[in-house]
Design a protein around this motif. Structure first.
Motif, PDB file in Angstrom:
ATOM      1  N   GLY A 103       2.410  -1.843   6.045  1.00 33.40           N
ATOM      2  CA  GLY A 103       1.942  -2.854   5.101  1.00 33.40           C
ATOM      3  C   GLY A 103       0.743  -3.632   5.559  1.00 33.40           C
ATOM      4  N   ARG A 104      -0.172  -2.996   6.316  1.00 28.95           N
ATOM      5  CA  ARG A 104      -1.351  -3.702   6.838  1.00 28.95           C
ATOM      6  C   ARG A 104      -2.650  -3.304   6.159  1.00 28.95           C
ATOM      7  NH1 ARG A 104      -2.027  -2.185  12.253  1.00 28.95           N
ATOM      8  NH2 ARG A 104      -0.341  -0.668  12.181  1.00 28.95           N
ATOM      9  N   LEU A 105      -2.604  -2.451   5.133  1.00 30.33           N
ATOM     10  CA  LEU A 105      -3.831  -2.030   4.466  1.00 30.33           C
ATOM     11  C   LEU A 105      -4.444  -3.168   3.651  1.00 30.33           C
ATOM     12  CD1 LEU A 105      -3.863   0.919   5.286  1.00 30.33           C
ATOM     13  CD2 LEU A 105      -3.895   1.546   2.871  1.00 30.33           C
ATOM     14  N   GLN A 106      -5.764  -3.256   3.707  1.00 27.89           N
ATOM     15  CA  GLN A 106      -6.558  -4.181   2.891  1.00 27.89           C
ATOM     16  C   GLN A 106      -7.692  -3.349   2.303  1.00 27.89           C
ATOM     17  OE1 GLN A 106      -5.807  -7.448   2.461  1.00 27.89           O
ATOM     18  NE2 GLN A 106      -4.205  -7.624   4.015  1.00 27.89           N
ATOM     19  N   LEU A 107      -7.502  -2.853   1.085  1.00 26.93           N
ATOM     20  CA  LEU A 107      -8.437  -1.882   0.529  1.00 26.93           C
ATOM     21  C   LEU A 107      -9.535  -2.547  -0.291  1.00 26.93           C
ATOM     22  CD1 LEU A 107      -6.208   1.089  -0.671  1.00 26.93           C
ATOM     23  CD2 LEU A 107      -7.602   0.927   1.392  1.00 26.93           C
ATOM     24  N   GLY A 108     -10.767  -2.422   0.170  1.00 29.05           N
ATOM     25  CA  GLY A 108     -11.919  -2.851  -0.591  1.00 29.05           C
ATOM     26  C   GLY A 108     -12.429  -1.695  -1.437  1.00 29.05           C
ATOM     27  N   ILE A 109     -12.567  -1.943  -2.729  1.00 28.61           N
ATOM     28  CA  ILE A 109     -13.074  -0.941  -3.649  1.00 28.61           C
ATOM     29  C   ILE A 109     -14.241  -1.537  -4.420  1.00 28.61           C
ATOM     30  CG2 ILE A 109     -10.805   0.145  -3.840  1.00 28.61           C
ATOM     31  CD1 ILE A 109     -10.481  -1.144  -6.593  1.00 28.61           C
ATOM     32  N   SER A 110     -15.037  -0.672  -5.069  1.00 24.50           N
ATOM     33  CA  SER A 110     -16.160  -1.190  -5.833  1.00 24.50           C
ATOM     34  C   SER A 110     -16.767  -0.102  -6.686  1.00 24.50           C
ATOM     35  CB  SER A 110     -17.222  -1.770  -4.890  1.00 24.50           C
ATOM     36  OG  SER A 110     -18.231  -2.448  -5.624  1.00 24.50           O
ATOM     37  N   ARG A 111     -17.763  -0.490  -7.448  1.00 21.71           N
ATOM     38  CA  ARG A 111     -18.565   0.466  -8.210  1.00 21.71           C
ATOM     39  C   ARG A 111     -19.365   1.346  -7.267  1.00 21.71           C
ATOM     40  NH1 ARG A 111     -24.289   1.191  -8.008  1.00 21.71           N
ATOM     41  NH2 ARG A 111     -25.116   1.713 -10.062  1.00 21.71           N
ATOM     42  N   GLY A 112     -19.629   0.873  -6.061  1.00 25.86           N
ATOM     43  CA  GLY A 112     -20.369   1.656  -5.082  1.00 25.86           C
ATOM     44  C   GLY A 112     -21.847   1.330  -5.091  1.00 25.86           C
ATOM     45  N   GLY A 178       3.760  -4.480  -2.459  1.00 29.26           N
ATOM     46  CA  GLY A 178       2.832  -5.504  -2.018  1.00 29.26           C
ATOM     47  C   GLY A 178       1.392  -5.061  -1.880  1.00 29.26           C
ATOM     48  N   LEU A 179       1.125  -3.748  -1.943  1.00 27.68           N
ATOM     49  CA  LEU A 179      -0.251  -3.288  -1.766  1.00 27.68           C
ATOM     50  C   LEU A 179      -1.163  -3.778  -2.880  1.00 27.68           C
ATOM     51  CD1 LEU A 179      -2.336  -1.658  -0.212  1.00 27.68           C
ATOM     52  CD2 LEU A 179      -1.503   0.412  -1.371  1.00 27.68           C
ATOM     53  N   ARG A 180      -0.628  -3.943  -4.075  1.00 32.25           N
ATOM     54  CA  ARG A 180      -1.446  -4.407  -5.202  1.00 32.25           C
ATOM     55  C   ARG A 180      -2.127  -5.732  -4.890  1.00 32.25           C
ATOM     56  NH1 ARG A 180      -4.289  -6.485  -8.154  1.00 32.25           N
ATOM     57  NH2 ARG A 180      -4.445  -6.411 -10.445  1.00 32.25           N
ATOM     58  N   GLU A 181      -1.505  -6.591  -4.107  1.00 35.81           N
ATOM     59  CA  GLU A 181      -2.102  -7.890  -3.785  1.00 35.81           C
ATOM     60  C   GLU A 181      -3.095  -7.800  -2.627  1.00 35.81           C
ATOM     61  OE1 GLU A 181       0.922 -10.798  -3.189  1.00 35.81           O
ATOM     62  OE2 GLU A 181       1.557 -10.775  -5.295  1.00 35.81           O
ATOM     63  N   ARG A 182      -3.253  -6.610  -2.068  1.00 36.26           N
ATOM     64  CA  ARG A 182      -4.178  -6.426  -0.942  1.00 36.26           C
ATOM     65  C   ARG A 182      -5.343  -5.517  -1.323  1.00 36.26           C
ATOM     66  NH1 ARG A 182      -0.955  -3.727   2.409  1.00 36.26           N
ATOM     67  NH2 ARG A 182       1.062  -4.098   1.418  1.00 36.26           N
ATOM     68  N   ILE A 183      -5.734  -5.593  -2.603  1.00 36.68           N
ATOM     69  CA  ILE A 183      -6.901  -4.879  -3.082  1.00 36.68           C
ATOM     70  C   ILE A 183      -8.047  -5.870  -3.262  1.00 36.68           C
ATOM     71  CG2 ILE A 183      -7.828  -3.347  -4.860  1.00 36.68           C
ATOM     72  CD1 ILE A 183      -5.482  -2.193  -3.200  1.00 36.68           C
ATOM     73  N   TRP A 184      -9.230  -5.497  -2.776  1.00 39.45           N
ATOM     74  CA  TRP A 184     -10.412  -6.346  -2.817  1.00 39.45           C
ATOM     75  C   TRP A 184     -11.489  -5.645  -3.634  1.00 39.45           C
ATOM     76  CZ3 TRP A 184     -11.007 -10.295   1.390  1.00 39.45           C
ATOM     77  CH2 TRP A 184      -9.884 -10.359   2.227  1.00 39.45           C
ATOM     78  N   TRP A 185     -12.324  -6.429  -4.288  1.00 37.54           N
ATOM     79  CA  TRP A 185     -13.455  -5.866  -5.019  1.00 37.54           C
ATOM     80  C   TRP A 185     -14.756  -6.280  -4.343  1.00 37.54           C
ATOM     81  CZ3 TRP A 185     -14.042  -2.160  -8.487  1.00 37.54           C
ATOM     82  CH2 TRP A 185     -15.266  -2.031  -9.140  1.00 37.54           C
TER      83      TRP A 185
END
Length: 339
Positions: A103-112, A178-185
């Motif tokens: 449970g340590r993932l912090q995923l940053g996603i974006s348009r790129g 809980g991963l849904r709360e660790r998504i970043w844009w």
């Protein structure tokens, strides 16, 4: 207090001056640097994703490997380009990597960002819908990813399955709570930061953004963060959001530092991330610790953020990059109240 991690772009080159001369080198060294960063007290190990380049690409095998070799440090991306992603398959990959990491993932996603090839996402099988552009396609992939990441069942089960099913519609597995709360844009503009807040994503603000006011980079970025937080409040989310900024910061504490970065007196730069979008690129910081501390006190965006990602020169090798991180933690962070 501020969380401090590193961000690696994962470059490699066959040049004899590089410590990372192959994809194997950069992958294995990325794992080793995450382990070293955890040992010296850093809070995060983050990796950039680029396609068609001599850089880190598919992130989940690396994130899973780092998760298996560490125990405390946050593990993340900054950012995954959602134009290239199958959001359903990505949910399975992300769930697996997060479970391996505890449970340590912090995923940053974006348009790129602009890539090495023209419309590279087309080679991955994606087409822009009529009336949309590739940025809208990336945001749509992100919306599907977020919608299903929480574990909602949506698929009609086979009445005669190979293995017994739980009741109701089926969700993607494995599911990581809980991963849904660790998504970043990763937001390049004020508008996309506000959009991210409405969808309940944390905010990653990088070393570049659209030049929307002509003001210095750190001031524009601080205003973006404030707009994001206001939109978060208006959306009525119950948890507190997280905000990160990325910076190139080097404390000159020995002769190696002075040789590599002693002449770096950079300022903000103006450029274009595409033919229509004027962008402002934030400065780097490199100075002896007392001077560096005074410079960083003036950075409004760093003050606004709860997380600072130090962009590291990964081609200089694991030992030197661990030294770069440790120098900030030891000689700079305490004086600024970050530790």
């Amino acid at each position: 207090m501020k969380k401090i991690g590193f961000l690696s772009f994962g470059h490699w080159t066959p040049s004899p001056q590089s410590q990372a001369r192959s994809a194997s080198d950069v992958l294995l060294q990325s794992i080793d640097l995450a382990v070293a960063a955890e040992e010296i007290g850093a809070d995060g190990a983050y990796f950039r994703v680029h396609h068609f380049a001599r850089q880190l690409a598919s992130p989940f095998p690396l994130l899973a490997a780092v998760g298996a070799k560490t125990s405390k440090i946050e593990i993340g991306t900054a950012v995954i380009d959602m134009r290239y992603e199958n959001p359903l398959y990505m949910i399975e990959d992300a769930g697996s990597a997060d479970l391996i990491a505890g449970g340590r993932l912090q995923l940053g996603i974006s348009r790129g960002s602009p890539e090495q090839v023209i419309d590279g996402w087309r080679y991955f099988g994606y087409q822009v819908a009529e009336g949309q552009d590739d940025a809208a396609m990336g945001r749509r992939h992100a919306e599907v990813f977020l919608d299903l990441l929480g574990g909602k069942g949506f698929a009609q089960p086979n009445p005669r399955p190979m293995f017994p099913n739980p009741p109701g519609l089926l969700r993607l597995e494995p599911h990581s709570e809980g991963l849904r709360e660790r998504i970043w844009w990763g937001a390049g503009s004020n508008a996309t930061a506000v959009w991210a807040a409405k969808l309940g994503m944390n905010l990653q603000s990088s070393t570049l953004k659209n030049d929307e006011t002509g003001e210095p980079f750190h001031i524009q970025q601080a205003k973006q963060i404030r707009a994001y937080r206001e939109a978060w409040k208006e959306a009525g989310h119950t948890r507190s959001p997280r905000v990160s900024v990325s910076r190139s910061i080097f404390a000159l504490v020995d002769d190696r530092d002075r040789a590599y970065f002693g002449g770096d007196q950079s300022d903000d730069h103006i450029g274009f991330i595409d033919p229509k979008t004027r962008a402002i690129f934030g400065r780097s910081y490199a100075a002896e610790p007392p001077a560096l501390i005074e410079q960083l006190k003036q950075d409004e965006a760093i003050a606004e953020a709860d997380t600072l990602l130090l962009t590291v020169p990964n081609q200089l090798g694991v030992d030197y990059n661990a030294h770069v991180i440790e120098a900030i933690l030891k000689h700079v962070a305490p004086a600024l109240g970050w530790r």
